[in-house]
Scaffold this motif. Structure first.
Motif, mmCIF file in Angstrom:
data_model
loop_
_atom_site.group_PDB
_atom_site.id
_atom_site.type_symbol
_atom_site.label_atom_id
_atom_site.label_comp_id
_atom_site.label_asym_id
_atom_site.label_seq_id
_atom_site.Cartn_x
_atom_site.Cartn_y
_atom_site.Cartn_z
ATOM 1 N N ARG A 100 0.884 -1.037 0.072
ATOM 2 C CA ARG A 100 0.100 0.059 0.053
ATOM 3 C C ARG A 100 0.989 1.354 0.086
ATOM 4 O O ARG A 100 0.308 2.305 -0.494
ATOM 5 C CB ARG A 100 -0.956 -0.177 1.230
ATOM 6 N N ASP A 213 -0.797 -4.992 -10.335
ATOM 7 C CA ASP A 213 -0.719 -5.118 -8.973
ATOM 8 C C ASP A 213 -0.211 -6.523 -8.850
ATOM 9 O O ASP A 213 -1.165 -7.535 -9.000
ATOM 10 C CB ASP A 213 -2.186 -4.753 -8.285
ATOM 11 N N SER A 253 3.179 -6.111 -2.945
ATOM 12 C CA SER A 253 3.507 -6.352 -1.669
ATOM 13 C C SER A 253 4.149 -7.882 -1.720
ATOM 14 O O SER A 253 3.867 -8.739 -1.954
ATOM 15 C CB SER A 253 2.153 -6.695 -1.184
ATOM 16 N N LYS A 256 3.316 -11.341 0.057
ATOM 17 C CA LYS A 256 2.552 -12.494 -0.584
ATOM 18 C C LYS A 256 3.834 -13.217 -1.165
ATOM 19 O O LYS A 256 4.373 -14.119 -0.679
ATOM 20 C CB LYS A 256 1.516 -11.941 -1.561
HETATM 21 C C1 LIG Z 1 -2.182 -7.221 -0.059
HETATM 22 C C2 LIG Z 1 -2.508 -6.739 -1.234
HETATM 23 C C3 LIG Z 1 -2.230 -5.222 -1.665
HETATM 24 C C4 LIG Z 1 -1.606 -4.417 -0.530
HETATM 25 O O1 LIG Z 1 -0.416 -4.867 0.102
HETATM 26 P P1 LIG Z 1 -0.109 -4.704 1.462
HETATM 27 O O2 LIG Z 1 1.357 -5.032 1.719
HETATM 28 O O3 LIG Z 1 -1.206 -5.309 2.441
HETATM 29 O O4 LIG Z 1 -0.075 -3.119 1.908
HETATM 30 C C5 LIG Z 1 -2.456 -4.788 -2.881
HETATM 31 N N1 LIG Z 1 -2.932 -5.453 -3.845
HETATM 32 C C6 LIG Z 1 -3.216 -6.988 -3.492
HETATM 33 C C7 LIG Z 1 -3.960 -7.572 -4.812
HETATM 34 C C8 LIG Z 1 -3.039 -7.470 -2.369
HETATM 35 O O5 LIG Z 1 -3.445 -8.662 -2.121
#
Ligand SMILES: *Cc1c(COP(=O)(O)O)cnc(C)c1O
Length: 449
Positions: A100, A213, A253, A256
């Motif tokens: 974010r 993203d 991010s 993940k």
């Molecule tokens: C988790 C996530 C974000 C944001 O990332 P953070 O590390 O939680 O701030 C943005 N887009 C997607 C698809 C996500 O799963």
């Protein structure tokens, strides 16, 4: 052999415990029936999110010791930059503390009043950051994405007709087209290469950049390898590279598919945008070679991006999530089909068939599952997105942390859900007592009806 095993063994263990029914009840009440507000020690199996909850490898822990904590130009930063260039093909990258932060920097620069940002399906923080800048966030997923029973192999795909109409009418107001891989809000569903290539062409025709993203880029690539015609012989690495080659930038991010507990990236091809993003990074995140992270975080992230592309890992990862989804479907529990990459999404309106949409079936199921078996999950529905623009479905997400739980843990989750399904007409609806305007699900409190 047909059995796909966890491709690792366990070196350090962390005990988990089921709190008594009385403890669970008291914890629920103290938290205002919001599972984000429950202390983690009161949770047995935590499927709240797959974000930052993964288990790092022995190699990652070793790299943490090796890390260079220099303020500027650390070896750890250079190692991360090399990794990003090798895997994603981007030379210009900024580390950030999480996804974010990358979004906030990007939309501070290119968002603003009057702008429109389309995406297959905006994640909650992406939407919130776009709207915070004054711009409008629009979801343009294919119609199949709204039908939980549709077995379309790429339900994350952008609806190209709607995207083209929007670009034709409004391209001057569209600073970027985003595409989320995999699409978290529509069920952890992948986007095909064909769809990404066509999106790229549309963006080129209208002179609008395309950004990914890319939080779950490796899982998306694995789905492409398994499902898309002609991709079976390619490596996950090659597919990942092609996905990024189609993009002008990406927000990531690393919590993940970076398999780290904290961290993010902002990737940009445009030199001028990169310069302005660097200035903003220094303003709020930290110097451009650490971006709010420690050198050790950069080390762990660099290794995580390599490890996530291990094909034994990806095969196991996708298979183990699918396993849970198949068991639930066999028991008659409607999930978003086909099973997603990082999570299984239960159709809560079907599960809690006696509850109306106003009675928040998603949140009601989240509460019931915790009460029944100490399992923590997350609502992705009316609570998360607000009653002002309720999403097409009220879902409950069982997000699977990477390399953390074994098959018997997941068998327990399946058994708990099947038991609860047998008593589903006793699940009580909820009402919101208090909720903030932005990102309400994190702090809202509820009352049982
Ligand atoms: C988790 C996530 C974000 C944001 O990332 P953070 O590390 O939680 O701030 C943005 N887009 C997607 C698809 C996500 O799963």
């Amino acid at each position: 052999m047909k059995t796909i095993i966890e491709p690792f063994r366990i070196k350090a263990v962390e005990p988990i415990r089921l709190p008594t029914a009385e403890h669970r009840e008291a914890a629920l009440r103290r938290a205002g029936f919001n599972l984000f507000r429950i202390e983690a020690k009161h949770v047995l199996i935590d499927l709240l999110t797959d974000s930052g909850t993964g288990a790092m490898s022995a190699q990652q822990w070793a790299a943490i010791m090796r890390a260079d904590e220099s303020y500027a130009g650390s070896t750890s930063f250079l190692r991360l930059r090399e990794t990003v260039e090798e895997i994603m093909g981007f030379r210009q990258m900024l580390p950030t503390h999480q996804g974010r932060a990358s979004e906030r920097i990007l939309f501070d620069l290119i968002g603003g009043a009057g702008k429109i940002v389309p995406n297959n399906a905006h994640f909650d923080t992406t939407r919130a950051n776009i709207e915070h800048s004054g711009a409008r966030a629009i979801d343009l997923a294919i119609p199949e994405a709204a039908d939980p029973t549709s077995r379309h192999p790429f339900k994350g795909n952008l609806d190209l007709d709607r995207l083209e109409s929007l670009l034709a009418a409004e391209s001057a107001r569209i600073p970027v087209v985003m595409c989320t891989v995999t699409s978290n809000t529509s069920g952890g569903q992948p986007v095909s290469l064909e769809n990404l290539r066509a999106t790229r062409q549309l963006c080129r025709r209208y002179g609008v950049p395309l950004f990914l993203d890319a939080c779950r880029f490796a899982e998306n690539a694995w789905f492409i390898r398994e499902r898309e015609a002609g991709q079976q012989e390619r490596s996950a690495r090659a597919i990942v590279r092609e996905m990024f080659d189609l993009a002008d930038g990406a927000t990531i991010s690393a919590k993940k598919d970076g398999i780290v507990n904290i961290g993010g990236l902002l990737l940009l091809r445009d030199a001028e945008l990169f310069r302005r993003a660097s200035d903003l990074t220094i303003l709020t995140e930290g110097y451009v070679t650490y971006g709010g992270l420690a050198g050790r975080d950069l080390e762990a992230m660099a290794l995580g991006f390599h490890e996530v592309l291990d094909e034994d890992y990806l095969r196991y990862r996708i298979r183990s999530t699918t396993y849970v989804g198949e068991k639930l479907l066999e028991a008659g529990i409607q999930i978003v089909e086909p099973p997603g990459g990082h999570a299984i999404y239960i159709d809560a309106c079907r599960f809690c068939r006696r509850l109306s949409r106003e009675q928040l079936p998603g949140q009601a199921l989240v509460v019931a599952l915790y009460r029944h078996a100490g399992i923590r999950t997350c609502e992705v529905g009316t609570v998360m997105f607000g009653a002002r623009r309720p999403p097409p479905l009220d879902l409950v997400r069982l997000a699977v942390p990477r390399r953390v739980y074994t098959q018997s843990h997941m068998d327990y989750v399946v058994e708990a859900l099947i038991e609860l399904f047998g008593e589903r007409d006793r699940i009580r609806g909820l009402r919101i007592v208090e909720a903030p305007e932005t990102l309400p699900h994190f702090s809202a409190s509820f009352e049982e009806l």
